[in-house]
Design an enzyme around this catalytic site. Sequence first.
Site, PDB file in Angstrom:
ATOM      1  N   PHE A   1       0.858  -1.191   0.000  1.00 52.01           N
ATOM      2  CA  PHE A   1       0.000   0.000   0.000  1.00 52.01           C
ATOM      3  C   PHE A   1       0.885   1.228   0.000  1.00 52.01           C
TER       4      PHE A   1
ATOM      5  N   TRP B   1       8.821   3.966   2.813  1.00 46.13           N
ATOM      6  CA  TRP B   1       8.433   3.167   3.989  1.00 46.13           C
ATOM      7  C   TRP B   1       7.264   2.243   3.666  1.00 46.13           C
TER       8      TRP B   1
ATOM      9  N   GLY C   1      -9.912   5.780   4.526  1.00 45.83           N
ATOM     10  CA  GLY C   1     -10.888   4.723   4.835  1.00 45.83           C
ATOM     11  C   GLY C   1     -10.200   3.383   5.052  1.00 45.83           C
TER      12      GLY C   1
ATOM     13  N   GLY D   1      16.936  -7.091  33.075  1.00 48.15           N
ATOM     14  CA  GLY D   1      18.344  -6.744  33.290  1.00 48.15           C
ATOM     15  C   GLY D   1      19.151  -6.920  32.009  1.00 48.15           C
ATOM     16  N   GLY D   2      20.381  -7.379  32.165  1.00 51.82           N
ATOM     17  CA  GLY D   2      21.261  -7.562  31.002  1.00 51.82           C
ATOM     18  C   GLY D   2      20.678  -8.545  30.002  1.00 51.82           C
TER      19      GLY D   2
ATOM     20  N   GLU E   1       0.742   4.237  10.458  1.00 48.18           N
ATOM     21  CA  GLU E   1      -0.734   4.296  10.570  1.00 48.18           C
ATOM     22  C   GLU E   1      -1.181   5.516  11.373  1.00 48.18           C
TER      23      GLU E   1
ATOM     24  N   THR F   1       1.000   8.829  13.386  1.00 46.67           N
ATOM     25  CA  THR F   1       1.868   8.884  14.571  1.00 46.67           C
ATOM     26  C   THR F   1       1.001   9.145  15.813  1.00 46.67           C
TER      27      THR F   1
HETATM   28  P1  TGC Z   1      -9.537  15.774   5.703  1.00 44.72           P
HETATM   29  O1  TGC Z   1      -8.987  16.546   4.532  1.00 44.72           O
HETATM   30  O2  TGC Z   1     -10.331  16.475   6.716  1.00 44.72           O
HETATM   31  O3  TGC Z   1     -10.439  14.548   5.222  1.00 44.72           O
HETATM   32  C1  TGC Z   1     -10.363  14.067   3.961  1.00 44.72           C
HETATM   33  C2  TGC Z   1     -11.553  13.151   3.762  1.00 44.72           C
HETATM   34  O4  TGC Z   1     -11.306  11.909   4.413  1.00 44.72           O
HETATM   35  C3  TGC Z   1     -12.316  11.647   5.383  1.00 44.72           C
HETATM   36  N1  TGC Z   1     -11.617  11.053   6.519  1.00 44.72           N
HETATM   37  C4  TGC Z   1     -11.657   9.748   6.795  1.00 44.72           C
HETATM   38  N2  TGC Z   1     -12.316   8.731   6.247  1.00 44.72           N
HETATM   39  C5  TGC Z   1     -12.152   7.513   6.768  1.00 44.72           C
HETATM   40  N3  TGC Z   1     -11.314   7.270   7.782  1.00 44.72           N
HETATM   41  C6  TGC Z   1     -10.617   8.268   8.368  1.00 44.72           C
HETATM   42  N4  TGC Z   1      -9.778   8.011   9.376  1.00 44.72           N
HETATM   43  C7  TGC Z   1     -10.782   9.579   7.885  1.00 44.72           C
HETATM   44  N5  TGC Z   1     -10.242  10.771   8.225  1.00 44.72           N
HETATM   45  C8  TGC Z   1     -10.777  11.659   7.372  1.00 44.72           C
HETATM   46  C9  TGC Z   1     -12.923  12.995   5.700  1.00 44.72           C
HETATM   47  O5  TGC Z   1     -14.248  12.850   6.155  1.00 44.72           O
HETATM   48  C10 TGC Z   1     -12.864  13.661   4.348  1.00 44.72           C
HETATM   49  O6  TGC Z   1     -13.903  13.126   3.544  1.00 44.72           O
HETATM   50  P2  TGC Z   1     -14.626  14.072   2.452  1.00 44.72           P
HETATM   51  O7  TGC Z   1     -15.750  13.245   1.910  1.00 44.72           O
HETATM   52  O8  TGC Z   1     -15.079  15.294   3.210  1.00 44.72           O
HETATM   53  O9  TGC Z   1     -13.602  14.397   1.424  1.00 44.72           O
HETATM   54  O10 TGC Z   1      -8.354  15.051   6.288  1.00 44.72           O
HETATM   55  P3  TGC Z   1      -8.088  15.086   7.775  1.00 44.72           P
HETATM   56  O11 TGC Z   1      -7.785  16.522   8.140  1.00 44.72           O
HETATM   57  O12 TGC Z   1      -9.143  14.414   8.574  1.00 44.72           O
HETATM   58  O13 TGC Z   1      -6.770  14.245   7.837  1.00 44.72           O
HETATM   59  C11 TGC Z   1      -5.700  14.759   8.463  1.00 44.72           C
HETATM   60  C12 TGC Z   1      -4.925  13.606   9.086  1.00 44.72           C
HETATM   61  C13 TGC Z   1      -3.623  14.177   9.621  1.00 44.72           C
HETATM   62  C14 TGC Z   1      -5.731  13.025  10.223  1.00 44.72           C
HETATM   63  C15 TGC Z   1      -4.671  12.536   8.019  1.00 44.72           C
HETATM   64  O14 TGC Z   1      -4.008  13.109   6.954  1.00 44.72           O
HETATM   65  C16 TGC Z   1      -3.884  11.397   8.576  1.00 44.72           C
HETATM   66  O15 TGC Z   1      -4.461  10.445   9.118  1.00 44.72           O
HETATM   67  N6  TGC Z   1      -2.524  11.419   8.472  1.00 44.72           N
HETATM   68  C17 TGC Z   1      -1.672  10.303   8.845  1.00 44.72           C
HETATM   69  C18 TGC Z   1      -1.351   9.507   7.616  1.00 44.72           C
HETATM   70  C19 TGC Z   1      -1.155   8.045   7.923  1.00 44.72           C
HETATM   71  O16 TGC Z   1      -1.651   7.494   8.866  1.00 44.72           O
HETATM   72  N7  TGC Z   1      -0.456   7.377   7.057  1.00 44.72           N
HETATM   73  C20 TGC Z   1      -0.308   5.958   7.159  1.00 44.72           C
HETATM   74  C21 TGC Z   1       0.283   5.387   5.899  1.00 44.72           C
HETATM   75  S1  TGC Z   1       0.028   3.671   5.711  1.00 44.72           S
HETATM   76  C22 TGC Z   1       0.909   2.964   6.914  1.00 44.72           C
HETATM   77  O17 TGC Z   1       1.478   3.541   7.754  1.00 44.72           O
HETATM   78  C23 TGC Z   1       0.931   1.509   6.868  1.00 44.72           C
HETATM   79  S2  TGC Z   1       1.865   0.737   8.062  1.00 44.72           S
HETATM   80  C24 TGC Z   1       1.363  -0.797   7.683  1.00 44.72           C
HETATM   81  C25 TGC Z   1       1.774  -1.863   8.560  1.00 44.72           C
HETATM   82  O18 TGC Z   1       2.903  -2.353   8.351  1.00 44.72           O
HETATM   83  O19 TGC Z   1       0.937  -2.312   9.399  1.00 44.72           O
HETATM   84  P1  FAD Z   2       6.443  12.972   9.656  1.00 47.06           P
HETATM   85  O1  FAD Z   2       5.095  13.048   9.106  1.00 47.06           O
HETATM   86  O2  FAD Z   2       7.507  13.776   8.987  1.00 47.06           O
HETATM   87  O3  FAD Z   2       6.434  13.301  11.180  1.00 47.06           O
HETATM   88  C1  FAD Z   2       7.621  13.568  11.932  1.00 47.06           C
HETATM   89  C2  FAD Z   2       7.250  13.961  13.362  1.00 47.06           C
HETATM   90  O4  FAD Z   2       6.463  15.166  13.333  1.00 47.06           O
HETATM   91  C3  FAD Z   2       6.381  12.910  14.074  1.00 47.06           C
HETATM   92  O5  FAD Z   2       6.783  12.834  15.419  1.00 47.06           O
HETATM   93  C4  FAD Z   2       4.993  13.478  13.973  1.00 47.06           C
HETATM   94  O6  FAD Z   2       4.136  13.060  15.016  1.00 47.06           O
HETATM   95  C5  FAD Z   2       5.288  14.971  14.100  1.00 47.06           C
HETATM   96  N1  FAD Z   2       4.214  15.816  13.527  1.00 47.06           N
HETATM   97  C6  FAD Z   2       3.686  15.699  12.283  1.00 47.06           C
HETATM   98  N2  FAD Z   2       2.744  16.643  12.106  1.00 47.06           N
HETATM   99  C7  FAD Z   2       2.669  17.357  13.275  1.00 47.06           C
HETATM  100  C8  FAD Z   2       1.897  18.462  13.713  1.00 47.06           C
HETATM  101  N3  FAD Z   2       0.974  19.025  12.938  1.00 47.06           N
HETATM  102  N4  FAD Z   2       2.109  18.917  14.959  1.00 47.06           N
HETATM  103  C9  FAD Z   2       3.043  18.361  15.772  1.00 47.06           C
HETATM  104  N5  FAD Z   2       3.815  17.317  15.409  1.00 47.06           N
HETATM  105  C10 FAD Z   2       3.622  16.822  14.174  1.00 47.06           C
HETATM  106  N6  FAD Z   2       3.357   4.087   4.777  1.00 47.06           N
HETATM  107  C11 FAD Z   2       2.609   3.598   3.738  1.00 47.06           C
HETATM  108  O7  FAD Z   2       2.018   4.350   2.975  1.00 47.06           O
HETATM  109  N7  FAD Z   2       2.519   2.244   3.536  1.00 47.06           N
HETATM  110  C12 FAD Z   2       3.144   1.341   4.337  1.00 47.06           C
HETATM  111  O8  FAD Z   2       3.018   0.126   4.121  1.00 47.06           O
HETATM  112  C13 FAD Z   2       3.937   1.827   5.417  1.00 47.06           C
HETATM  113  N8  FAD Z   2       4.648   0.958   6.205  1.00 47.06           N
HETATM  114  C14 FAD Z   2       5.518   1.454   7.130  1.00 47.06           C
HETATM  115  C15 FAD Z   2       6.379   0.578   7.806  1.00 47.06           C
HETATM  116  C16 FAD Z   2       7.318   1.078   8.715  1.00 47.06           C
HETATM  117  C17 FAD Z   2       8.262   0.140   9.383  1.00 47.06           C
HETATM  118  C18 FAD Z   2       7.360   2.461   8.985  1.00 47.06           C
HETATM  119  C19 FAD Z   2       8.338   3.022   9.971  1.00 47.06           C
HETATM  120  C20 FAD Z   2       6.514   3.331   8.326  1.00 47.06           C
HETATM  121  C21 FAD Z   2       5.610   2.847   7.379  1.00 47.06           C
HETATM  122  N9  FAD Z   2       4.797   3.714   6.635  1.00 47.06           N
HETATM  123  C22 FAD Z   2       4.020   3.241   5.597  1.00 47.06           C
HETATM  124  C23 FAD Z   2       4.941   5.146   6.785  1.00 47.06           C
HETATM  125  C24 FAD Z   2       4.268   5.734   8.013  1.00 47.06           C
HETATM  126  O9  FAD Z   2       2.887   5.779   7.840  1.00 47.06           O
HETATM  127  C25 FAD Z   2       4.864   7.128   8.241  1.00 47.06           C
HETATM  128  O10 FAD Z   2       6.183   6.938   8.713  1.00 47.06           O
HETATM  129  C26 FAD Z   2       4.049   7.946   9.222  1.00 47.06           C
HETATM  130  O11 FAD Z   2       2.793   8.272   8.664  1.00 47.06           O
HETATM  131  C27 FAD Z   2       4.771   9.241   9.624  1.00 47.06           C
HETATM  132  O12 FAD Z   2       5.263   9.919   8.503  1.00 47.06           O
HETATM  133  P2  FAD Z   2       6.803  10.382   8.476  1.00 47.06           P
HETATM  134  O13 FAD Z   2       7.649   9.210   8.809  1.00 47.06           O
HETATM  135  O14 FAD Z   2       7.047  11.046   7.187  1.00 47.06           O
HETATM  136  O15 FAD Z   2       6.937  11.413   9.675  1.00 47.06           O
END
Ligand code: TGC
Ligand code: FAD
Length: 380
Positions: free
Chosen positions: A126, A159, A234, A336-337, A360, A362
């Site tokens: 993804f 990542w 979503g 410990g160690g 997913e 931070t």
């Molecule tokens: P916003 O612009 O307000 O919303 C956009 C649209 O999305 C809807 N929405 C959601 N829908 C479903 N689930 C959610 N959690 C949703 N959050 C928002 C919202 O209703 C809106 O819909 P529409 O119809 O009005 O267009 O966006 P926001 O301000 O809510 O989002 C800001 C923020 C910071 C929360 C969001 O950008 C975010 O969650 N950032 C973090 C990104 C993240 O988590 N990346 C993860 C990448 S994948 C990964 O890490 C995989 S690790 C996999 C593993 O190994 O397990």
């Molecule tokens: P940044 O977004 O640059 O954040 C850096 C720091 O700033 C964090 O401490 C954060 O909390 C802080 N910060 C950010 N915004 C604010 C704010 N507004 N105010 C205060 N502090 C803030 N992504 C995918 O798409 N698919 C994957 O399969 C996937 N797998 C992953 C697997 C691993 C092992 C890791 C480490 C990451 C993976 N990720 C994946 C990425 C992951 O979702 C991102 O690392 C995560 O969303 C944070 O983004 P970043 O690393 O760029 O940190």
Amino acid sequence: MAKLNPFDLYDVASLLSEEELMIKDSVARFVDERAMPVIAKHFDEATFPQELVPEIAEMGLLGSSIEGYGCAGLNCQEMERCDSGLRSFVSVQSSLCMYPIYAYGSEEQKQRWLPGMAAGEIIGCFGLTESHGGSDPANMKTHARRDGDDWIVNGSKMWITNGNLADIAIVWAKTEQGIMGFVLEKGMSGFEAREIKSKMSLRASVTSELYFDNVRVPEANRLPNVVGLKGPLGCLTQARYGITWGPIGSAIACLSEVIDYTSDRVLFGRPLAANQAIQLRLADMARRITSAQLLSLQLGRMKDAGTMQPTQVSIAKWNNVRMALDIARDCRDILGGSGITTEYHAIRHMLNLESVITYEGTETVHQLVVGRELTGINAF
Ligand code: TGC
Ligand code: FAD
């Protein structure tokens, strides 16, 4: 009075159906007999235990999160009791790859990919995060331009779990109409995955960079039923739900290990476990695990009822990962160690959870989601 299960003090198991319990027990058996014996070696050698994938598929774990909650959540707990990397594999395959095809894909796309993915024969990844800032995916640079019946995709992702293992990648890209999802296939010209080395966390998981250099993707590979950031967000809601359960498994593995260790280890003439200072720490771990289980259980009930909201998922992801990370660190200290090698589980879980607290969303992102709910002010 009956002796309580120290890892399920509120008897959450009693709230499961017979079928759910059966599946949970078979996953637990698989983890104990097949995954536990090999995990430390894979972690040490930074390899993913790919040999376990057919058995994981046979147990029906790939895609089980799409429908039903109890099993899927508890399976995450069992898998992460072994290693976050194993649970990551299942989360990505199920919630981040099968789910978007299921929820946003065409009938042909579902027929083409979902059965092979459920069987573990087609592996997915993804691609949302980019190197300039994963917390703010709306600012992505990867883009797709329409060219006749195809799309031309350019950009990169960072990542990406399973990146080098994957046969297909769900890639989110900006288009003139908004953010869209595309299914890129291994071997498409201009599509490359490069494994990220030297990780100190999630070493038993493959993490990669993805590069797209004028990749020609047929319209038939675009997910037709979603446009906008709500598409990837979503999927994240589904995956984050599973992640609320997973770290409970890590915490249980660590607590279980230190209960045994402190009972056996004799210091100052008595078992370490006979000290109040140690029992306070163990009791606090059990309290936090129990609260986390109840949080996830109620979250699952709301998910089942169709009322679960992203803010509620944020509270549980934040609470449960923080709980597990704190417990893993504390257990590492109690060992410990001995706690600094992978002969014991704690340091491996502790290092893994440093990724889980970042990916997913931070911890800060989830705190700000809750803050926004309370105040009505968007602080991002
Ligand atoms: P916003 O612009 O307000 O919303 C956009 C649209 O999305 C809807 N929405 C959601 N829908 C479903 N689930 C959610 N959690 C949703 N959050 C928002 C919202 O209703 C809106 O819909 P529409 O119809 O009005 O267009 O966006 P926001 O301000 O809510 O989002 C800001 C923020 C910071 C929360 C969001 O950008 C975010 O969650 N950032 C973090 C990104 C993240 O988590 N990346 C993860 C990448 S994948 C990964 O890490 C995989 S690790 C996999 C593993 O190994 O397990
Ligand atoms: P940044 O977004 O640059 O954040 C850096 C720091 O700033 C964090 O401490 C954060 O909390 C802080 N910060 C950010 N915004 C604010 C704010 N507004 N105010 C205060 N502090 C803030 N992504 C995918 O798409 N698919 C994957 O399969 C996937 N797998 C992953 C697997 C691993 C092992 C890791 C480490 C990451 C993976 N990720 C994946 C990425 C992951 O979702 C991102 O690392 C995560 O969303 C944070 O983004 P970043 O690393 O760029 O940190």
